[in-house]
Design a protein around this motif. Structure first.
Motif, short mmCIF file in Angstrom:
data_model
loop_
_atom_site.label_atom_id
_atom_site.label_comp_id
_atom_site.label_asym_id
_atom_site.label_seq_id
_atom_site.Cartn_x
_atom_site.Cartn_y
_atom_site.Cartn_z
N UNK A 79 3.21 5.79 8.03
CA UNK A 79 4.53 5.73 7.39
C UNK A 79 4.71 6.88 6.41
N UNK A 80 3.70 7.14 5.60
CA UNK A 80 3.78 8.22 4.61
C UNK A 80 3.92 9.58 5.30
N UNK A 81 3.23 9.75 6.41
CA UNK A 81 3.33 11.00 7.15
C UNK A 81 4.75 11.20 7.66
N UNK B 183 0.84 -1.20 0.00
CA UNK B 183 0.00 0.00 0.00
C UNK B 183 0.87 1.25 0.00
N UNK B 184 1.94 1.23 0.80
CA UNK B 184 2.86 2.38 0.82
C UNK B 184 3.47 2.59 -0.56
N UNK B 185 3.88 1.50 -1.21
CA UNK B 185 4.47 1.63 -2.54
C UNK B 185 3.46 2.20 -3.53
N UNK B 186 2.22 1.75 -3.46
CA UNK B 186 1.19 2.28 -4.35
C UNK B 186 1.03 3.78 -4.17
N UNK B 187 1.01 4.21 -2.92
CA UNK B 187 0.85 5.63 -2.63
C UNK B 187 2.06 6.44 -3.10
N UNK C 76 7.00 8.86 -7.09
CA UNK C 76 8.22 8.38 -6.46
C UNK C 76 8.66 7.07 -7.12
N UNK C 77 9.91 6.98 -7.51
CA UNK C 77 10.44 5.75 -8.09
C UNK C 77 10.71 4.74 -6.97
N UNK C 78 10.10 3.58 -7.05
CA UNK C 78 10.18 2.59 -5.98
C UNK C 78 10.48 1.20 -6.51
N UNK C 79 10.89 0.34 -5.59
CA UNK C 79 10.95 -1.10 -5.88
C UNK C 79 10.75 -1.84 -4.56
N UNK C 80 9.93 -2.89 -4.58
CA UNK C 80 9.65 -3.67 -3.38
C UNK C 80 10.39 -5.00 -3.43
N UNK C 81 11.21 -5.23 -2.42
CA UNK C 81 11.91 -6.51 -2.26
C UNK C 81 11.18 -7.31 -1.19
#
Length: 202
Positions: A187-189, A44-48, A54-59
């Motif tokens: 977390x986003x906050x 959910x954090x990555x989706x947001x 924001x460039x992301x990657x989930x491991x």
């Protein structure tokens, strides 16, 4: 290490890549018992973050064991090597200017500290997904606790192997009493408040 291996410096720096992406890079390290909700919250954090550009990657712990760490078991030594490899991989993502979300039980404090030491102090965010073993076992989404109770799984964290809670995590989210969305928003906050997902560079 052989004397014939040398470090090659790139002309493009980490800061150059961060500026290109428009944000800082860091490791968001989700730790907690199996079933605590690490991967679900991280997703959910990555989706947001993705929606914010924001460039992301989930491991993900299970996903990595299908490939990079397919040769490792769950002994204390293999667990440490698992986290060491992930730490080095996550460091590369940070250098690339990417926010990497790493979801691993990572039960030992020393192993998590090893990863923290690989990057700059403000580039490692330890997120403790706090949930009692009783609540995790009642969820048991993968049926692992049942197998551990039947001794079909050896050295299972929370049953037959220890979990060392973080002593000073940057963030603690209570996934036992709060929803996935509420934990993600917390977390986003934090990330916004610490200007981790902002575009101001020092």
């Amino acid at each position: 290490m052989t004397d014939n291996i040398y470090w090659h410096e790139s002309s493009i720096t980490k800061k150059d890549r961060q500026i290109l992406h428009g944000h800082k890079s860091c490791i968001l390290w989700f730790t907690g018992l199996s079933g605590s909700g690490k991967s679900t919250i991280a997703n959910v954090v990555e989706q947001q973050l993705h929606q914010r550009g924001i460039s992301t990657y989930l491991l993900d712990g299970d996903n990595v064991r299908h490939g990079l760490n397919a040769d490792l078991g769950f002994s204390p030594e293999d667990r440490s090597e698992n986290i060491r490899r992930i730490g080095e991989t996550a460091k590369l993502f940070v250098d690339s200017g990417t926010v990497v979300l790493a979801t691993f039980v990572s039960p030992y404090r020393v192993d998590r500290q090893t990863v923290r030491n690989l990057v700059q102090p403000n580039e490692f965010v330890e997120i403790y997904v706090q949930c009692s073993s009783k609540a995790c076992e009642s969820r048991d989404p993968k049926g692992l606790y049942k197998k551990a109770r039947r001794k079909e799984i050896k050295e299972f964290t929370g049953i037959s192997a220890p979990y060392e809670e973080p002593e000073h995590p940057e963030i603690t989210v209570d996934s036992e009493h709060f929803t996935v969305q509420e934990c993600a928003e917390q977390i986003l906050k934090y990330l916004s408040g610490e200007n981790i997902i902002g575009i101001t560079f020092s």
